[in-house]
Write an enzyme that holds these catalytic residues in place. Structure first.
Site: not given
Length: 143
Positions: A51, A55, A78, A138
């Site tokens: 993953e 960011r 994200t 999650k």
């Protein structure tokens, strides 16, 4: 079904992807030049599900490069909105992870065929995901 990906199919694909590896590295990679060597080392070490978070400014290019590594399964973390989903699909992400869920985000993933593991932190959010047909979530944030 066309371009749309149902939540049930998304869950099935997500479970298949996440059962490929017991440990999934979550990376924030700054330098694109590190992408291929890093992904290669991870895959050779038995960690082929990766993953990459959004960011860093180069995250999408990193996902694109890491996806070129044989046997890698690279996803994007994200995810916050439809544009994130569209960008991720464009560079070859195989799955998405979000810190939370919105109907717009779920719709975007389903419309773009991106399996999603949505972040939940309350029973209501879990119920909402179940209601839409998702079976893999999650728990976020976890301490």
């Amino acid at each position: 079904m066309g371009k749309s990906l149902t939540a049930q199919k998304s869950t099935k694909i997500s479970i298949e992807i996440f059962s490929e590896s017991r440990v999934i590295p979550v990376l924030s990679v700054i330098d694109v030049q590190d992408s291929i060597p890093l992904a290669t080392a991870l895959v050779e070490g038995g960690l082929n599900v990766i993953e990459v978070t959004l960011r860093t400014p180069n995250a999408l290019k990193v996902i694109e490069k890491m996806s070129e590594v044989k046997d890698s399964i690279v996803g994007v973390g994200t995810l916050l909105n439809k544009k994130d989903v569209e960008n991720a699909v464009e560079v070859g992400a195989k799955f998405g992870v979000s810190p939370g869920i919105t109907d717009d985000l779920l719709d975007a993933c389903e419309e773009n065929g991106l399996p999603l593991v949505g972040g939940v932190s309350s029973i209501s959010e879990i119920m909402r995901m179940l209601e839409r047909g998702y079976r893999l979530v999650k728990f976020f944030p976890a301490e």
